[in-house]
Design an enzyme around this catalytic site. Structure first.
Site, PDB file in Angstrom:
ATOM      1  N   ARG A 186      -4.331   6.579  -3.097  1.00 31.47           N
ATOM      2  CA  ARG A 186      -3.760   5.373  -2.491  1.00 31.47           C
ATOM      3  C   ARG A 186      -3.972   4.179  -3.403  1.00 31.47           C
ATOM      4  NH1 ARG A 186      -6.947   6.051   2.103  1.00 31.47           N
ATOM      5  NH2 ARG A 186      -6.257   8.183   1.955  1.00 31.47           N
ATOM      6  N   ARG A 223       0.827  -1.200   0.000  1.00 30.33           N
ATOM      7  CA  ARG A 223       0.000   0.000   0.000  1.00 30.33           C
ATOM      8  C   ARG A 223       0.862   1.251   0.000  1.00 30.33           C
ATOM      9  NH1 ARG A 223      -4.775   1.916   3.752  1.00 30.33           N
ATOM     10  NH2 ARG A 223      -4.148   4.032   4.040  1.00 30.33           N
ATOM     11  N   ASP A 253     -11.293  -0.857   4.699  1.00 27.31           N
ATOM     12  CA  ASP A 253     -11.894  -0.347   5.934  1.00 27.31           C
ATOM     13  C   ASP A 253     -12.836  -1.390   6.505  1.00 27.31           C
ATOM     14  OD1 ASP A 253     -10.744   2.217   5.937  1.00 27.31           O
ATOM     15  OD2 ASP A 253     -12.252   2.965   4.528  1.00 27.31           O
ATOM     16  N   ASP A 305      -7.101   0.525  -0.060  1.00 22.14           N
ATOM     17  CA  ASP A 305      -7.566   0.868   1.275  1.00 22.14           C
ATOM     18  C   ASP A 305      -8.609  -0.174   1.652  1.00 22.14           C
ATOM     19  OD1 ASP A 305      -7.173   2.762   3.256  1.00 22.14           O
ATOM     20  OD2 ASP A 305      -9.052   3.776   2.803  1.00 22.14           O
TER      21      ASP A 305
END
Ligand code: GSY
Length: 171
Positions: free
Chosen positions: A93, A84, A98, A96
């Protein structure tokens, strides 16, 4: 494998579809996690810092016997395994992941907040999450109700169906 957990995946650097697909395959390869359902993949306008490329976003429903902290740690390991890159807080990015929802748990510690505190204002999360479980209650309303209150106008379907992440090779 008892707890349903929902994750959001996104990226806008490199090859986000390939990175998100590999992330899902790595999670599914864990004997503590099963990827039960994956939403279609959407192209979404950047949220927060708007002068950056569009993102690809998706959500997945997992089944796991890990606790929430251990699942989050696994997600971070997967992000790191995929190298990452993220230069600034709300900036571009490669990947990601979450943790959005963990069963009916409400957790608010310095390292982890579930349900994810910004879930209810992010169309790029609510759109794919509604594909998986629009009737799921989160923070007092269903996902579909939260989605009706945000601007999802710029979101475009990028890959339909829930199989875009499955590959033929190694995880
Ligand atoms: O964790 C969220 C990363 N992110 C995104 C995203 O995934 N999608 C869109 N559309 N905008 C975003 N802004 C940030 S930060």
């Amino acid at each position: 494998m008892s707890v349903p957990a929902y994750i959001g995946l996104g990226g806008n650097l490199g090859d986000p579809q390939a990175q998100m697909a590999q992330a899902l395959r790595l999670l599914d390869a864990s004997d503590r996690v099963r990827v039960e359902a994956v939403s279609p993949l959407y192209r979404t306008p950047p949220w927060g810092k708007t002068d950056q490329p569009d993102f690809l976003n998706s959500c997945a429903r997992l089944r796991t016997d890990l606790d929430a902290e251990a699942l989050l740690a696994l997600c971070l390991m997967v992000e790191n395994r995929l190298h990452r890159q993220r230069a600034e807080r709300w900036g571009p990015r490669t990947i990601d992941i979450d943790l959005l929802v963990f069963g009916s748990s409400r957790i608010d510690t310095p390292g982890l907040a579930v349900p994810h505190p910004r879930l209810t204002e992010r169309a790029f999360v609510l759109r794919p999450l509604a594909d998986l479980d629009g009737d799921m209650p989160v923070l007092g309303r269903t996902v579909r109700e939260w989605l009706a209150d945000v601007d999802a106008g710029g979101i475009r379907l990028h890959r339909p169906g829930g199989d875009w992440w499955r590959g033929t090779g190694d995880p």
